[in-house]
Design an enzyme around this catalytic site. Structure first.
Site, short mmCIF file in Angstrom:
data_model
loop_
_atom_site.label_atom_id
_atom_site.label_comp_id
_atom_site.label_asym_id
_atom_site.label_seq_id
_atom_site.Cartn_x
_atom_site.Cartn_y
_atom_site.Cartn_z
N HIS A 129 0.83 -1.21 0.00
CA HIS A 129 0.00 0.00 0.00
C HIS A 129 0.87 1.26 0.00
CE1 HIS A 129 -3.95 -1.89 0.20
NE2 HIS A 129 -3.39 -2.81 0.97
N TYR A 188 -10.23 -1.26 -0.57
CA TYR A 188 -9.02 -0.72 -1.19
C TYR A 188 -9.17 0.76 -1.55
CZ TYR A 188 -5.05 -0.48 -4.42
OH TYR A 188 -3.88 -0.14 -5.05
N ASP A 239 1.63 -4.11 -9.50
CA ASP A 239 1.39 -5.46 -10.02
C ASP A 239 1.80 -5.58 -11.48
OD1 ASP A 239 0.30 -5.69 -7.56
OD2 ASP A 239 -1.77 -5.74 -8.22
#
Ligand code: GLA
Length: 388
Positions: free
Chosen positions: A34, A224, A174
């Site tokens: 995060h 999220y 990612d």
């Protein structure tokens, strides 16, 4: 695997003339969670598990998709003239989003495609099966339409499609880890400016073990986006007092000095995690370079505590896996990885402890949570490739 997917392609689409086989990896993040939408550092690596794809061009503008992971859905049809997200499109929203993103950037697809996928990443496990499909799709389009795009572009296009087509506000980690993956290396990426370096992961006598909680999570329906906006508000509050671009610009002491500018306890905790986690990531990579794997492991553990207590994205499943792992001698470090709220943990475990790790953590998890966890001893692999 190449033969398996080609055979299936023939079964589904009649023959495999002019078809090519592709692979894009999944990823695991070792530390730096995060932080990627807070201008901080991340330290992920690509895996040798991922998504295999077979594709070939068509003579018309139709798109046909088939996934060996969702065989019951059969062939899902669409068209280049219908690149809009829809609930009925299921997983095909990911490849369609990438096609849309290429077209948005002026790279028009001159014809449709037949595509078949087979993923070896457990679905919804938090090892980025969706980013893997995005980067794979980008690699397919580059190959068939000769687009002049780098692997880093594939990462950015993938993220753009996920943010704007699939409406998930993810950061760049990612797609970057997958598109830029390098065998036996993790990627130390500064998300503020995308500068990065490869760091060799030579774990002598130890391996990376992933434990999947089997608690499914979808980023879209998770908290999220809420965490992301909490951090944005905290940043805006801090910016009234200090001149910073992102939370990643602060070190611990600057944060402590100015944290009172943040008007709520919850947002203060969120921002604290973002700042401290970024600094931990920088220190962890330094420790690794110095061959100090013990310190690296301790920083992984501290990362989990911060994600549990300050960022509050773990939950009983991930906490159980990690806290049970910490009890096992031979576990160098263990933490949740990915977005959280389910998904996986990543642990570095000495070779001789792996069997007892899997057995003991598995038993404790089953007992407490009521269903089984799955374990994978993974290897670090390369980015996307054309296999034929
Ligand atoms: C998800 C997102 C990433 C990153 C992680 C948390 O995996 O896709 O961009 O924010 O969560 O570190």
């Amino acid at each position: 695997m190449k033969d398996i997917v080609l055979k299936k392609f023939e079964e589904v689409y009649g023959d495999s003339r002019e078809a090519k086989v592709f692979f894009a990896p999944g990823r695991v993040n070792l530390i730096g969670e995060h932080t990627d939408y807070n201008g901080g550092h991340v330290f992920p690596c690509a895996l040798t598990i991922g998504t295999y794809g077979v594709a070939r061009k068509r003579n018309d503008r139709m798109l046909r998709f088939f996934s060996m992971n969702f065989e019951h859905l059969g062939v899902i049809e669409s068209s280049l003239d219908d690149l809009v997200p829809s609930d009925n499109a299921g997983w095909t929203n990911y490849p369609k989003g990438v096609m849309w993103a290429f077209e948005e950037r002026g790279m028009k697809l001159s014809c449709g495609l037949d595509i078949l996928l087979n993923g070896t990443i457990p679905n919804g496990s938090g090892l980025s099966s969706s980013a893997s499909v995005e980067v794979l799709t980008g690699a397919i389009l580059r190959e068939f339409f000769d687009f002049d795009v780098t692997n880093q572009d594939l990462a950015l296009i993938g993220q753009y499609s996920e943010n704007n087509f699939n409406k998930v506000n993810c950061g760049i980690m990612d797609q970057f880890a997958i598109a830029m993956g390098k065998k036996n290396h993790a990627i130390f990426l500064d998300t503020a400016d995308l500068s990065f370096e490869y760091a060799p992961i030579a774990l002598e006598g130890a391996k990376i073990v992933i434990a999947s909680s089997n608690k499914k999570r979808g980023l879209g329906d998770s908290k999220y986006n809420e965490r992301r906006s909490e951090c944005e508000t905290a940043l805006a509050e801090l910016q009234k007092e200090i001149n910073i671009e992102s939370l990643g610009d602060l070190d611990e002491s600057a944060f402590e000095q100015h944290q009172s500018a943040i008007q709520s306890d919850v947002r203060r905790k969120r921002a604290k995690h973002a700042v401290y986690e970024n600094q931990r990531t920088i220190r962890a990579v330094e420790a690794l370079k110095n061959g100090n794997i013990t310190e690296f492991g301790q920083l992984m553990n501290a990362s989990h505590v911060s994600l549990r207590d300050d960022y509050e994205v773990t939950g009983i499943e991930l906490d159980t896996l990690v806290e049970e792992a910490w009890k096992i001698p031979g576990v160098i470090g263990s933490r949740m990885t990915g977005a959280g709220f389910g998904g996986c943990t990543v642990s570095i475990v000495k070779d001789e402890a792996i069997d007892s790790f899997i057995e003991k953590v598995g038993q404790a998890y089953q007992q407490k949570i009521g269903y089984a966890a799955d374990f994978y001893v993974v290897e670090i692999g390369d980015g996307p490739v054309v296999l034929s």
